[in-house]
Design an enzyme around this catalytic site. Structure first.
Site, PDB file in Angstrom:
ATOM      1  N   CYS A  97       0.864  -1.184   0.000  1.00 45.50           N
ATOM      2  CA  CYS A  97       0.000   0.000   0.000  1.00 45.50           C
ATOM      3  C   CYS A  97       0.899   1.231   0.000  1.00 45.50           C
ATOM      4  CB  CYS A  97      -0.985  -0.017   1.168  1.00 45.50           C
ATOM      5  SG  CYS A  97      -0.228   0.095   2.800  1.00 45.50           S
ATOM      6  N   ARG A 152      -3.264  -0.527   5.505  1.00 43.53           N
ATOM      7  CA  ARG A 152      -3.856  -1.606   4.702  1.00 43.53           C
ATOM      8  C   ARG A 152      -2.946  -2.812   4.508  1.00 43.53           C
ATOM      9  NH1 ARG A 152      -5.171   2.213  -0.234  1.00 43.53           N
ATOM     10  NH2 ARG A 152      -3.259   3.092   0.629  1.00 43.53           N
ATOM     11  N   ASP A 188      -8.036   3.871   1.258  1.00 44.57           N
ATOM     12  CA  ASP A 188      -7.124   4.224   2.343  1.00 44.57           C
ATOM     13  C   ASP A 188      -7.935   4.670   3.562  1.00 44.57           C
ATOM     14  OD1 ASP A 188      -5.157   5.149   3.970  1.00 44.57           O
ATOM     15  OD2 ASP A 188      -4.192   6.395   2.449  1.00 44.57           O
TER      16      ASP A 188
END
Ligand code: 4NP
Length: 144
Positions: free
Chosen positions: A7, A13, A117
């Site tokens: 990420c 994440r 996000d």
């Protein structure tokens, strides 16, 4: 098989993705190596965001000991599959690929869908966990 989850920050994440994929692979009896990295460099050396740690813990997964690192070109040699969370990650990683063989290792975890996000929205950590969980399940069924 060696998988790298990627990420932007490697604190929200992809740490969840690393923990979830490790957990599911183990549950499926698969001897897979799973790691994670970020395309950005802000959080190198830090642990995952406490909201990701807490969310994973709620579902029985401990990600607290992970350490943030940045994606590097040698990851194309090290890993068989590089799973990114969103289109920015995809273009950032592909921009570092040296050839078609590198590029062929990279795909979005959810294919045409992005894992959003959650950094600026506390309410998004559990939905993001669920999205990643579903994506990991599909990947396991495809590659096991
Ligand atoms: P992640 O979330 O990419 O899921 O780890 C982010 C965490 C931190 C930042 C951006 C995204 N940041 O800009 O510091």
């Amino acid at each position: 098989m060696k998988l790298l989850m990627v990420c932007l920050g490697n604190i929200c994440r992809s740490p969840l993705a690393e923990g979830i994929m490790q957990h599911q692979a183990q549950q499926s009896g698969l001897d897979w190596d799973v790691d994670s990295a970020g395309t950005g460099n802000w959080h190198i050396g830090e642990g995952p965001d406490h909201r990701s740690v807490r969310t994973a813990r709620q579902f029985g997964i401990d990600i607290s000991k992970q350490v943030c690192r940045q994606f590097e070109v040698s990851d194309f040699d090290e890993f068989d599959l590089i799973l990114v969370m969103d289109k920015n990650n995809l273009s950032d990683v592909l921009a570092q690929s040296r050839n078609e063989q590198d590029a062929a290792k990279v795909r979005m975890l959810l294919n045409d869908k992005e894992v959003p996000d959650p950094y600026y929205d506390n309410t998004q950590f559990e939905p993001v966990f669920k999205l990643i969980e579903g994506g990991c399940k599909d990947i396991i069924n495809e590659y096991k």
